[in-house]
Every structure is written in structure tokens, then in C-alpha cells.
Scaffold this motif. Structure first.
Motif, PDB file in Angstrom:
ATOM      1  N   LYS A 203       0.827  -1.270   0.102  1.00  0.00           N
ATOM      2  CA  LYS A 203      -0.116  -0.064   0.064  1.00  0.00           C
ATOM      3  C   LYS A 203       0.834   1.196  -0.084  1.00  0.00           C
ATOM      4  CE  LYS A 203      -3.928  -2.152   2.551  1.00  0.00           C
ATOM      5  NZ  LYS A 203      -4.439  -2.350   3.833  1.00  0.00           N
ATOM      6  N   GLU A 204       1.971   1.526   0.773  1.00  0.00           N
ATOM      7  CA  GLU A 204       2.801   2.222   0.890  1.00  0.00           C
ATOM      8  C   GLU A 204       3.779   2.701  -0.704  1.00  0.00           C
ATOM      9  OE1 GLU A 204       2.128   0.689   4.494  1.00  0.00           O
ATOM     10  OE2 GLU A 204       3.189  -0.295   2.742  1.00  0.00           O
TER      11      GLU A 204
ATOM     12  N   LYS B 170       0.492   4.178  -2.765  1.00  0.00           N
ATOM     13  CA  LYS B 170      -0.035   5.407  -2.579  1.00  0.00           C
ATOM     14  C   LYS B 170       0.870   6.493  -3.098  1.00  0.00           C
ATOM     15  CE  LYS B 170      -1.073   8.399   1.597  1.00  0.00           C
ATOM     16  NZ  LYS B 170      -1.145   8.305   3.191  1.00  0.00           N
ATOM     17  N   SER B 171       2.277   6.246  -3.043  1.00  0.00           N
ATOM     18  CA  SER B 171       3.135   6.967  -3.681  1.00  0.00           C
ATOM     19  C   SER B 171       3.012   7.179  -5.053  1.00  0.00           C
ATOM     20  CB  SER B 171       4.657   6.883  -3.247  1.00  0.00           C
ATOM     21  OG  SER B 171       5.445   7.285  -3.969  1.00  0.00           O
TER      22      SER B 171
ATOM     23  N   VAL C  20       0.216   6.428  -7.032  1.00  0.00           N
ATOM     24  CA  VAL C  20      -0.910   7.083  -7.435  1.00  0.00           C
ATOM     25  C   VAL C  20      -0.904   8.575  -7.193  1.00  0.00           C
ATOM     26  CG1 VAL C  20      -3.334   7.312  -6.902  1.00  0.00           C
ATOM     27  CG2 VAL C  20      -2.150   5.044  -6.715  1.00  0.00           C
ATOM     28  N   ALA C  21      -0.203   8.963  -5.883  1.00  0.00           N
ATOM     29  CA  ALA C  21       0.151  10.303  -5.673  1.00  0.00           C
ATOM     30  C   ALA C  21       0.858  11.194  -6.940  1.00  0.00           C
ATOM     31  CB  ALA C  21       0.391  10.935  -4.668  1.00  0.00           C
TER      32      ALA C  21
ATOM     33  N   TRP D 231      -7.601  -0.902   0.938  1.00  0.00           N
ATOM     34  CA  TRP D 231      -6.559  -0.454  -0.283  1.00  0.00           C
ATOM     35  C   TRP D 231      -7.023   0.934  -1.065  1.00  0.00           C
ATOM     36  CZ3 TRP D 231      -2.015  -2.324  -2.704  1.00  0.00           C
ATOM     37  CH2 TRP D 231      -1.439  -3.363  -1.829  1.00  0.00           C
TER      38      TRP D 231
ATOM     39  N   ASP E  98      -9.242   3.285   0.126  1.00  0.00           N
ATOM     40  CA  ASP E  98      -9.215   4.333   1.303  1.00  0.00           C
ATOM     41  C   ASP E  98      -7.741   4.769   1.694  1.00  0.00           C
ATOM     42  OD1 ASP E  98     -11.741   4.311   1.422  1.00  0.00           O
ATOM     43  OD2 ASP E  98     -12.326   3.136   3.219  1.00  0.00           O
ATOM     44  N   GLU E  99      -6.815   3.966   1.416  1.00  0.00           N
ATOM     45  CA  GLU E  99      -5.578   4.157   2.178  1.00  0.00           C
ATOM     46  C   GLU E  99      -4.377   4.788   0.828  1.00  0.00           C
ATOM     47  OE1 GLU E  99      -3.647   1.529   4.507  1.00  0.00           O
ATOM     48  OE2 GLU E  99      -5.604   0.962   5.356  1.00  0.00           O
ATOM     49  N   THR E 100      -5.012   4.376  -0.494  1.00  0.00           N
ATOM     50  CA  THR E 100      -3.874   4.840  -1.500  1.00  0.00           C
ATOM     51  C   THR E 100      -4.424   5.880  -2.576  1.00  0.00           C
ATOM     52  OG1 THR E 100      -4.664   3.068  -2.983  1.00  0.00           O
ATOM     53  CG2 THR E 100      -3.067   2.680  -1.225  1.00  0.00           C
ATOM     54  N   ASP E 101      -5.908   6.061  -2.529  1.00  0.00           N
ATOM     55  CA  ASP E 101      -6.576   6.906  -3.393  1.00  0.00           C
ATOM     56  C   ASP E 101      -6.648   6.324  -5.059  1.00  0.00           C
ATOM     57  OD1 ASP E 101      -8.037   9.112  -4.436  1.00  0.00           O
ATOM     58  OD2 ASP E 101      -6.050  10.242  -5.230  1.00  0.00           O
TER      59      ASP E 101
END
Length: 467
Positions: A256-257, A260-261, A263-264, A392, A394-397
Motif C-alpha cells: 500500500k505504501e 500510495k506514492s 498514485v499521488a 486499499w 481508502d489508504e491509497t486513492d
């Protein structure tokens, strides 16, 4: 009555390929796997109907034009294991699947390296007509050296230059599909005998670094004109390409970490071009193994693992990473390497650590990739899987998941039976399709490219207005 906002809907694509096994080498041996039926249209028609029952956005059909011969310096292991070899053309599947469905989308992979954009634009338009606007094009630049050699080149273009070439390739396609025929060019006037008004059809007069295309498109406008543009690649250059062109992006991230990066970075790049940061749908690769209970799901996962091929996984990884893993011991670390293949894959695996903090070994990544490729696996009951997928998102977009299979069609049938009802029960999954074309189903803003998209600059409307 609650005033809380509606939960964001999770989106699914089925990830498949016109080959045996796809992302799970060795699983073709499982008695319930039908991937060896890939040459039978009935298999594809049945799968399409299963996915439509599950309200999947679409089936995303991967492709490679070449064999996985990085591992050991030959195609022998790929042939032996059935690792994406043999592989057939993805485009020829779509008409049959479209005929037995009404809403399912089709994301078809085609590379920009080895086919001229002029005939390719016609193939896109043809499928968009035949599916009534349910086609997307997954734009790839290629990563297998074998494909380059068999097309008469010594090797692939360098990674970033492949994207430079692809940028111009898309410009030609946009000009042909968006800017050659005006919307009302086809009149079909039986009284005058005029089918198309020639004054409303325009040559594109393209002359660039890689292509020269002076004439008109030879297809009339299709429902979407340009099919939905998909892209897979999360390197810096890949993200820059996606920011200007993509409407849907496929990524693979083991945690997820990392996701998340990624996706951002994609959303930031899209916003920097003047588009809304959510003007792309981002799907991450993931494999679901589920059943009526967590115990049954765990047993199913263990059974699947017994069929996974370590050698087949290393064949795939060698192709993706651009590294011959046969030169490593199973307990070796890969270390820092330069790659001309999928740079985002190298970056992701280089970040992975065991519980004691040591980098993953070749054995670790082979075990990871043995079922479902580069994406993580979620194993559990339908309710357990649903909760994890919501976490997943909610936490990563991320918008949704590109679902690989362990066995086909069983893995997809299990998702439809066990997971989707649980997601629907908590408002996290649609209960019906949106109307219209694939683009409208994804965004609800009509059939054509929005004005903020790069391709809109080449529409007949904008080109004529700029004269």
C-alpha cells in the motif's frame, strides 16, 4: 437518515491475455484452469458474460510481440513452462465478446513500436464501431528485446526515446480519428447520391520526426472517435506520458505504501497538465483467492501454490526487469541494476524488505510472482476480501483493481460470487452499469474526449477554429 457522503465505488477490470497462464505460470496444469482454451472463442465469450454479470468495467487484454528470452538467453524456459508463449493477437477476440455482451468494455493492448499508426487507427475505429463504443487502447512502448530483433532492429530504443516515439504516434492517431472527418461529413443522401460530403473530410498533413502521413483517415467517426486511452507504466517518463494522454492507468505495486506514492505521483502529473487530478482512473494489479469461508480460501491458495512454477516466474521477472535471473542464485539479492525494460518494476522490487530488514532475494520475488505476477494477493472469505479492498482504496486513492487470475475462469467466478455481493452490501460497488460508451461509463461525461485532454486539440472543431 445519514448525511454522510456515498462511499466511493470500487472498479474492477479482469486482467487476461490471449495465451496460457498469463500471470500465473504453472497454474495451467490445474484441473480447473481453462487458459489452455485460449484458442477457442467459446472460452472468451463465456468469460465476457461472467464479467458482465459482475459489472466489471472491462476485460484488459495484455499482449507482447516477442518471447521471454532474457532468462537464460533463450526462449527455451518460456516454451517449456508455457510462460506467455504461445501468445495470439488480442484484437481478434473483441468482436466475439462484444456480440454476447451489452456493457462490458475491452481494453486491448497494442504497441507503438512495430506498426504504422495509419492502418492501426483504422483498426481502432473499426472495433469502436463494432462494439458501439466499448473499446479502449492500452498504449505500450514495448520491453522485450526479442520483439525488436524480430522486427529487424538490433535492440529496443532506449526507454525514454520509446515514449518520445509514442508521443508522436498518438499525435498521428488523434489527427486521424479526431481531426480528419467532421461530425456531419457522412450524409447518406439517397436523393443526390452523396454518401460523404468531401468538403468535410480533411487531410491531416502530418510530418514529424518519426512519421509522415499527409492524407485523410479512411474511417468515418466512430462512437468515441478515439477509444479510451489506457496506459501502464509508472516510471518518470511513463507518468509524463500518462499525464497528457491516459484516461485509465494500470500500475503494479506490492504494498500500500508504494501504491500510495505511485498514485499521488500520477495524479500530481495529471493535474500539472491542466486536467483534474481524477481525470484518470487508476487500477492496481491484484489477485483475489476467495471462497465461502477464510479456511476454504486458505486451502484453495495452498493448492494453487503447489502448481506454481518457480522457473516460469523467473522467466516473467527476467523479461519485466530486463535482468537474466538465471545468472543469480536463488538466495542472491538483485541489488542495484540499470534496466531498459520496465523501470517501475525494478524500482518496486528494489524497495521490498523481509521482516528482518534485508532485501528480498531471487527466491522471494519468484514466490511472490508465482501467482498473479507483480501484484499482491488477497486471500480470504468474500467479506474479508471486501474489507481489504476498501482499505486499499481508502489508504491509497486508487480507483480500483486490475484482477489477475490464479485459474480461469474460476478466479473471476469466485470474485463475482463471493466478493462483489459483500462490496455492494456496504455501498462500495455499483449495482448497475452506467449507460453509453466505455468513456461515459467510466466518467459520466459523454462519449468523446474532454477538452482538457491532449487529443482534443486535434479535433476538427478545434483545428478548423485555429485556421
Amino acid at each position: 437518515m445519514s448525511n454522510s457522503p456515498a462511499r466511493r465505488h470500487i472498479r474492477f477490470n479482469a486482467f487476461d491475455m490471449n495465451c496460457v497462464g498469463h500471470q500465473s505460470p504453472g497454474l495451467w496444469r490445474h484441473p480447473q484452469d481453462r487458459s489452455a482454451d485460449y484458442t477457442d472463442l467459446h472460452y472468451w465469450a463465456d468469460l465476457a458474460q461472467t464479467l458482465e454479470r459482475g459489472l466489471f468495467d472491462g476485460i484488459f487484454i495484455a499482449d507482447v510481440l516477442g518471447s521471454y528470452d532474457v532468462y537464460g538467453g533463450s526462449a527455451a524456459a518460456a516454451l517449456r513452462q508455457g510462460t506467455q508463449t504461445p501468445v495470439n493477437d488480442p484484437f481478434l477476440l473483441v468482436s466475439a465478446m462484444a456480440l454476447v455482451t451489452e456493457n462490458l468494455g475491452f481494453g486491448v493492448t497494442a504497441g507503438t513500436a512495430y506498426e504504422h499508426p495509419y492502418p492501426f487507427a483504422r483498426r481502432l475505429a473499426t472495433l469502436d464501431h463494432l462494439t458501439r463504443g466499448r473499446v479502449g487502447w492500452n498504449v505500450v512502448t514495448g520491453y522485450l528485446p526479442s520483439a525488436a530483433r524480430n522486427m529487424g532492429n538490433d535492440d529496443l530504443l532506449e526507454h525514454d526515446e520509446r515514449y518520445d516515439h509514442a508521443d508522436e504516434y498518438l499525435e498521428v492517431v488523434y489527427k486521424l480519428l479526431e481531426g480528419s472527418w467532421e461530425d456531419d461529413a457522412v450524409v447518406r443522401d439517397a436523393a443526390t447520391g452523396v454518401f460523404t460530403n468531401p468538403e468535410k473530410v480533411h487531410p491531416i498533413n502530418h510530418e514529424g520526426r518519426y512519421f509522415k502521413v499527409p492524407g485523410i483517415a479512411i474511417t468515418e467517426p466512430s462512437p468515441q472517435r478515439t477509444p479510451v486511452i489506457y496506459q501502464a507504466g509508472a516510471s518518470m517518463r511513463g507518468i509524463a506520458f500518462a499525464a497528457g494522454n491516459a484516461e485509465a492507468v494500470f500500475v503494479g505495486a506490492p504494498t500500500k505504501e508504494i501504491l500510495k506514492s505511485t498514485v499521488a505521483r500520477i495524479r500530481d502529473a495529471v493535474q500539472a497538465t491542466g486536467r483534474d487530478r481524477h481525470d484518470v482512473r487508476i487500477y492496481t494489479m491484484l489477485t483475489i483467492i476467495t471462497d465461502a469461508t477464510s479456511e476454504l480460501a486458505a486451502a484453495k491458495h495452498e493448492e494453487y501454490q503447489s502448481y506454481a512454477s518457480e522457473e516460469g516466474a523467473l522467466v516473467l521477472l527476467s523479461g519485466w526487469l530486463g535482468i537474466d535471473l538465471s545468472a543469480y542464485g536463488l538466495d542472491d539479492e538483485i541489488g542495484d541494476v540499470e534496466s531498459n525494460a520496465i523501470k517501475s518494476a525494478v524500482e518496486s522490487f528494489s524497495k521490498l524488505r523481509s521482516d528482518d530488514g534485508t532485501p528480498w532475494t531471487v527466491r522471494d520475488i519468484a514466490a511472490w510472482a508465482g501467482i498473479g505476477g507483480m501484484g499482491p494477493r488477497v486471500v480470504g472469505s468474500g467479506a474479508e476480501v471486501a474489507r481489504e479492498l476498501i482499505a486499499w482504496v481508502d489508504e491509497t486513492d486508487v480507483d480500483g483493481f486490475n484482477l489477475a487470475y490464479a485459474v480461469t475462469p474460476g478466479s473471476f467466478e469466485d470474485v463475482v460470487e463471493f466478493v462483489i455481493p459483500e462490496l455492494q452490501a456496504c455501498g462500495a460497488y455499483p449495482t448497475e452499469y452506467a449507460p453509453g460508451t466505455l468513456r461515459n461509463k467510466l466518467f459520466g461525461r459523454g462519449d468523446k474526449l474532454p477538452e482538457t485532454h491532449r487529443g482534443a486539440a486535434f479535433t476538427t472543431r478545434n483545428r478548423l477554429a485555429s485556421r
